[in-house]
Write a protein that holds these residues in place. Structure first.
Motif, PDB file in Angstrom:
ATOM      1  N   UNK A   1      14.850  13.956  -8.079  1.00 17.79           N
ATOM      2  CA  UNK A   1      15.266  13.138  -6.737  1.00 17.79           C
ATOM      3  C   UNK A   1      15.809  14.525  -6.069  1.00 17.79           C
TER       4      UNK A   1
ATOM      5  N   UNK B   1       7.376   9.646  -3.767  1.00 15.60           N
ATOM      6  CA  UNK B   1       7.798   8.939  -2.550  1.00 15.60           C
ATOM      7  C   UNK B   1       8.551   9.656  -1.956  1.00 15.60           C
TER       8      UNK B   1
ATOM      9  N   UNK C   1      19.601  18.381  -5.986  1.00  8.37           N
ATOM     10  CA  UNK C   1      18.534  17.595  -6.848  1.00  8.37           C
ATOM     11  C   UNK C   1      19.196  16.971  -8.049  1.00  8.37           C
ATOM     12  N   UNK C   2      18.591  15.852  -8.429  1.00  7.91           N
ATOM     13  CA  UNK C   2      18.928  15.118  -9.888  1.00  7.91           C
ATOM     14  C   UNK C   2      17.625  15.274 -10.595  1.00  7.91           C
TER      15      UNK C   2
ATOM     16  N   UNK D   1      12.372  12.799 -13.991  1.00  2.76           N
ATOM     17  CA  UNK D   1      12.524  11.998 -12.648  1.00  2.76           C
ATOM     18  C   UNK D   1      13.271  12.986 -12.267  1.00  2.76           C
TER      19      UNK D   1
ATOM     20  N   UNK E   1       0.901  -1.203  -0.175  1.00  2.00           N
ATOM     21  CA  UNK E   1      -0.033  -0.114   0.044  1.00  2.00           C
ATOM     22  C   UNK E   1       0.906   1.226   0.153  1.00  2.00           C
ATOM     23  N   UNK E   2       0.166   2.290   0.503  1.00  2.00           N
ATOM     24  CA  UNK E   2       0.855   3.727   0.321  1.00  2.00           C
ATOM     25  C   UNK E   2       1.520   4.073   1.739  1.00  2.00           C
TER      26      UNK E   2
ATOM     27  N   UNK F   1       3.242   2.045  -2.930  1.00  2.00           N
ATOM     28  CA  UNK F   1       4.680   2.532  -2.794  1.00  2.00           C
ATOM     29  C   UNK F   1       4.652   4.247  -3.380  1.00  2.00           C
ATOM     30  N   UNK F   2       3.743   4.757  -3.664  1.00  2.00           N
ATOM     31  CA  UNK F   2       3.799   5.988  -4.034  1.00  2.00           C
ATOM     32  C   UNK F   2       2.364   6.849  -3.838  1.00  2.00           C
ATOM     33  N   UNK F   3       2.612   7.959  -3.915  1.00  2.00           N
ATOM     34  CA  UNK F   3       1.345   9.085  -3.791  1.00  2.00           C
ATOM     35  C   UNK F   3       1.181   9.605  -5.278  1.00  2.00           C
TER      36      UNK F   3
ATOM     37  N   UNK G   1       2.201  13.107 -11.196  1.00  2.00           N
ATOM     38  CA  UNK G   1       3.499  12.821 -10.633  1.00  2.00           C
ATOM     39  C   UNK G   1       3.062  11.652  -9.623  1.00  2.00           C
ATOM     40  N   UNK G   2       3.869  10.517  -9.488  1.00  2.00           N
ATOM     41  CA  UNK G   2       4.009   9.553  -8.453  1.00  2.00           C
ATOM     42  C   UNK G   2       5.349   9.974  -7.678  1.00  2.00           C
TER      43      UNK G   2
ATOM     44  N   UNK H   1      24.333  11.623  -4.068  1.00  4.40           N
ATOM     45  CA  UNK H   1      22.866  11.094  -3.759  1.00  4.40           C
ATOM     46  C   UNK H   1      22.735   9.768  -4.381  1.00  4.40           C
TER      47      UNK H   1
ATOM     48  N   UNK I   1       8.375  10.763 -10.169  1.00  6.72           N
ATOM     49  CA  UNK I   1       8.433  10.802 -11.712  1.00  6.72           C
ATOM     50  C   UNK I   1       7.101  11.517 -12.137  1.00  6.72           C
TER      51      UNK I   1
ATOM     52  N   UNK J   1      11.688  11.296  -4.186  1.00 10.28           N
ATOM     53  CA  UNK J   1      11.855  11.001  -5.663  1.00 10.28           C
ATOM     54  C   UNK J   1      10.519  11.232  -6.142  1.00 10.28           C
TER      55      UNK J   1
ATOM     56  N   UNK K   1      15.439  12.053   1.621  1.00 10.82           N
ATOM     57  CA  UNK K   1      15.442  11.776   0.347  1.00 10.82           C
ATOM     58  C   UNK K   1      14.007  11.820  -0.463  1.00 10.82           C
TER      59      UNK K   1
ATOM     60  N   UNK L   1      17.573  15.636  -2.216  1.00 11.86           N
ATOM     61  CA  UNK L   1      18.250  15.309  -1.105  1.00 11.86           C
ATOM     62  C   UNK L   1      18.742  16.254  -0.131  1.00 11.86           C
TER      63      UNK L   1
ATOM     64  N   UNK M   1      14.787   1.724   5.393  1.00 15.93           N
ATOM     65  CA  UNK M   1      13.745   2.349   6.163  1.00 15.93           C
ATOM     66  C   UNK M   1      13.433   1.856   7.587  1.00 15.93           C
TER      67      UNK M   1
ATOM     68  N   UNK N   1      11.229   9.708   1.666  1.00 13.63           N
ATOM     69  CA  UNK N   1      12.060   8.722   2.382  1.00 13.63           C
ATOM     70  C   UNK N   1      12.796   9.481   3.440  1.00 13.63           C
TER      71      UNK N   1
END
Lengths: 211, 211
Positions: free
Chosen positions: B88, B126, B20-21, B86, A95-96, B164-166, B123-124, A164, B198, B196, B194, B90, A130, B128
């Motif tokens: 990232x 995540x 950022x990347x 994409x 899930x999320x 895994x993403x919002x 966008x998706x 990174x 997309x 990420x 960090x 950090x 994590x 961390x």
């Protein structure tokens, strides 16, 4: 989150949230045909696929995920087009934001070996164990990342340290294998582990940047 | 890693590893011209840029990073081509695995407001927060992620929970602003954070998937 994971865990990959997200970009007018062709020719045995606007979500066991991602990216690259692929692997948190797992705990997985593709890839890779440290005496996410990078350096790939990320160069299959190995091995002691990689294939700027 | 960060920290963004990347993919034969044009028209004031095969590395303060990424992605999207980006972000860990920081500790940063672009993005995302729990009584990376998602839901964006993403949908500037806000706010209590994302723009499949 920091619980040591027993090797006797019996949950399914879906119950443990083992999966991936893949975004494929093909820098050519006929990108849709190239992507469709690559998807159709890849072996999706064992996987549940769900295609969205941004990515395709893949759920299944590690060997099936790795084989499919390798075949899709290799297939698109064999068109000769400049391709970028963004891949996220995750485990331990279905899930999320809900990380509820079966009471038996985590899942031990073997590292995966892939068939070489003959396709040269350059990837930028980041690994995120994590671990909140609540169940272990010594949570240290940088220790786990460092161990994964040492494994990468011993793999035969060309490995460079960057801000990174770690840059990996070599056969696409070995690049994916090393990325997944870091994720799988970290997952033996940390429940929730995610990893991200951006891959570049057939880049016209490769010759001017490769070292 | 879990040290609460004082607001009096005086390190530079580079010393604290703020950066950022960005990888931009334009799915058209003339992708190189579209990307070059977008890069040349964006305002890189305050940033150090380093272009590689896979991504461009950006180092600088949060407002400069955000403005530049928004302008580059918006510029490429205004070509009308299907674009994926994409990104990232950090903070708190300069270099690849070495997280040595100045002894004064972390860096408090304000959230950034961006000018709307008029470009629609999906966008998706995540996030961390890499808190090992060694300095805090209650490290809980999911709590920080959940707080960031609640902020996203209050932003006016369309927000969906995915594996895994919002997924965030709306003006590109607001999407980037919300992604960065989650990263910045988590960074007030966790040293190494960090995130990420997309992003997909001008996707021909958007109408069949949007809800």
């Amino acid at each position: 989150m920091g619980t040591i994971i027993p090797e006797t865990f019996t949950a399914t990959p879906a119950e443990f949230g083992i999966g991936a997200r893949l975004t494929l970009a093909v820098m050519r007018d006929d990108y849709a045909a190239v992507i469709l062709d690559a998807l159709q020719q890849a072996d999706s045995t064992g996987l549940a696929l769900q295609t969205g606007v941004v990515s395709t979500y893949l759920s299944g066991a590690e060997p099936d995920l790795l084989r499919y991602v390798s075949q899709v990216v290799a297939g698109a690259s064999r068109s000769g087009a400049h391709v970028t692929a963004t891949v996220q692997f995750s485990r331990g948190c279905p899930g999320e934001v809900t990380c509820t797992l079966p009471p038996t705990g985590g899942l031990f997985a073997e590292v995966v070996n892939l068939t070489p593709t003959g396709v040269h890839a350059v990837a930028e890779w980041a690994l995120y164990p994590l671990d909140d440290g609540t169940g272990s005496a010594s949570a240290d996410h940088m220790r786990d990342i460092y161990a994964a990078i040492e494994t990468a350096k011993a793999s035969g790939l060309t490995v460079h340290s960057e801000h990174f990320v770690t840059r990996l160069e070599g056969d696409l299959a070995l690049v994916l294998q090393v990325i997944a190995a870091g994720w799988i091995v970290a997952g033996r002691t940390v429940q929730h582990v995610a990893t991200h990689a951006t891959l570049s294939l057939n880049s016209p700027s490769l010759n001017s940047h490769a070292s």
